[in-house]
Design a protein around this motif. Structure first.
Motif, PDB file in Angstrom:
ATOM      1  N   LEU A  87      -8.593  -4.758  19.159  1.00 25.64           N
ATOM      2  CA  LEU A  87      -8.447  -3.699  20.154  1.00 25.64           C
ATOM      3  C   LEU A  87      -9.821  -3.352  20.708  1.00 25.64           C
ATOM      4  N   PRO A  88      -9.921  -3.159  22.031  1.00 25.14           N
ATOM      5  CA  PRO A  88     -11.216  -2.810  22.622  1.00 25.14           C
ATOM      6  C   PRO A  88     -11.715  -1.465  22.109  1.00 25.14           C
ATOM      7  N   LYS A  89     -13.009  -1.404  21.870  1.00 21.99           N
ATOM      8  CA  LYS A  89     -13.615  -0.138  21.478  1.00 21.99           C
ATOM      9  C   LYS A  89     -13.830   0.706  22.729  1.00 21.99           C
ATOM     10  N   ALA A  90     -13.763   1.992  22.528  1.00 16.91           N
ATOM     11  CA  ALA A  90     -13.987   2.914  23.633  1.00 16.91           C
ATOM     12  C   ALA A  90     -15.469   2.990  23.971  1.00 16.91           C
ATOM     13  N   SER A  91     -15.757   3.035  25.254  1.00 15.57           N
ATOM     14  CA  SER A  91     -17.133   3.201  25.721  1.00 15.57           C
ATOM     15  C   SER A  91     -17.548   4.655  25.607  1.00 15.57           C
ATOM     16  N   ARG A  92     -18.838   4.869  25.673  1.00 16.67           N
ATOM     17  CA  ARG A  92     -19.338   6.248  25.718  1.00 16.67           C
ATOM     18  C   ARG A  92     -19.010   6.848  27.075  1.00 16.67           C
ATOM     19  N   LEU A  93     -18.476   8.041  27.063  1.00 17.87           N
ATOM     20  CA  LEU A  93     -18.097   8.724  28.295  1.00 17.87           C
ATOM     21  C   LEU A  93     -19.292   8.843  29.240  1.00 17.87           C
ATOM     22  N   GLN A  94     -20.460   9.149  28.697  1.00 23.05           N
ATOM     23  CA  GLN A  94     -21.657   9.306  29.525  1.00 23.05           C
ATOM     24  C   GLN A  94     -21.987   8.013  30.275  1.00 23.05           C
ATOM     25  N   ASP A  95     -21.770   6.861  29.629  1.00 21.94           N
ATOM     26  CA  ASP A  95     -22.040   5.580  30.281  1.00 21.94           C
ATOM     27  C   ASP A  95     -21.054   5.315  31.412  1.00 21.94           C
ATOM     28  N   LEU A  96     -19.789   5.596  31.167  1.00 23.22           N
ATOM     29  CA  LEU A  96     -18.771   5.357  32.190  1.00 23.22           C
ATOM     30  C   LEU A  96     -18.953   6.259  33.398  1.00 23.22           C
ATOM     31  N   MET A  97     -19.403   7.482  33.173  1.00 25.88           N
ATOM     32  CA  MET A  97     -19.585   8.434  34.269  1.00 25.88           C
ATOM     33  C   MET A  97     -20.652   7.978  35.253  1.00 25.88           C
ATOM     34  N   GLN A  98     -21.511   7.054  34.858  1.00 21.23           N
ATOM     35  CA  GLN A  98     -22.573   6.555  35.727  1.00 21.23           C
ATOM     36  C   GLN A  98     -22.093   5.444  36.658  1.00 21.23           C
ATOM     37  N   ARG A  99     -20.893   4.916  36.427  1.00 17.67           N
ATOM     38  CA  ARG A  99     -20.403   3.802  37.225  1.00 17.67           C
ATOM     39  C   ARG A  99     -20.056   4.275  38.630  1.00 17.67           C
ATOM     40  N   PRO A 100     -20.599   3.601  39.646  1.00 20.70           N
ATOM     41  CA  PRO A 100     -20.413   4.057  41.024  1.00 20.70           C
ATOM     42  C   PRO A 100     -18.962   4.035  41.509  1.00 20.70           C
ATOM     43  N   GLU A 101     -18.137   3.157  40.971  1.00 24.28           N
ATOM     44  CA  GLU A 101     -16.746   3.109  41.448  1.00 24.28           C
ATOM     45  C   GLU A 101     -15.941   4.341  41.045  1.00 24.28           C
ATOM     46  N   PHE A 102     -16.494   5.149  40.141  1.00 22.14           N
ATOM     47  CA  PHE A 102     -15.805   6.363  39.718  1.00 22.14           C
ATOM     48  C   PHE A 102     -16.528   7.638  40.186  1.00 22.14           C
ATOM     49  N   ALA A 103     -17.401   7.508  41.150  1.00 21.21           N
ATOM     50  CA  ALA A 103     -18.117   8.675  41.678  1.00 21.21           C
ATOM     51  C   ALA A 103     -17.105   9.686  42.236  1.00 21.21           C
ATOM     52  N   GLY A 104     -17.219  10.925  41.813  1.00 19.04           N
ATOM     53  CA  GLY A 104     -16.340  11.986  42.288  1.00 19.04           C
ATOM     54  C   GLY A 104     -15.029  12.109  41.521  1.00 19.04           C
TER      55      GLY A 104
END
Length: 103
Positions: free
Chosen positions: A58-75
């Motif tokens: 099963l995939p491990k969960a990423s750190r929320l802080q890292d995902l929040m930096q991804r440009p495709e999820f801006a806003g």
């Protein structure tokens, strides 16, 4: 397990959209924020079932802080969905029993 989810805000005419960055292809939606999160939890379990059926880790969960930096999820709004994968990969077994009628 907890997986971060990205939530695209809904409008009066559009549902809230949910993406699960750690599980490519897993997404959901809901008419309210609460429904969107609940639907995401169901979608995550379905996605994890695919991994279990293929006998993949099963995939491990990423750190929320890292995902929040991804440009495709801006806003987008972020939340964490909690799922219990303990039943994944287990076969269901039918059991027939007989009990006295005094029970």
């Amino acid at each position: 397990m907890r997986y971060p989810i990205a939530i695209e805000t809904g409008t009066a005419t559009a549902a809230y959209g949910v993406a699960v960055p750690d599980l490519p292809g897993v997404f959901s939606a809901g008419d309210s924020l609460e429904e969107a999160i609940a639907q995401a939890e169901d979608a995550i379990l379905l996605g994890l079932e695919d991994y279990a059926e293929r006998a993949e880790a099963l995939p491990k969960a990423s750190r929320l802080q890292d995902l929040m930096q991804r440009p495709e999820f801006a806003g987008w709004t972020w939340a964490v969905a909690q799922v219990d994968p303990s039943h994944l990969g287990r076969k269901m077994v039918r059991v027939k029993i007989t009990l006295p009628d005094e029970c």
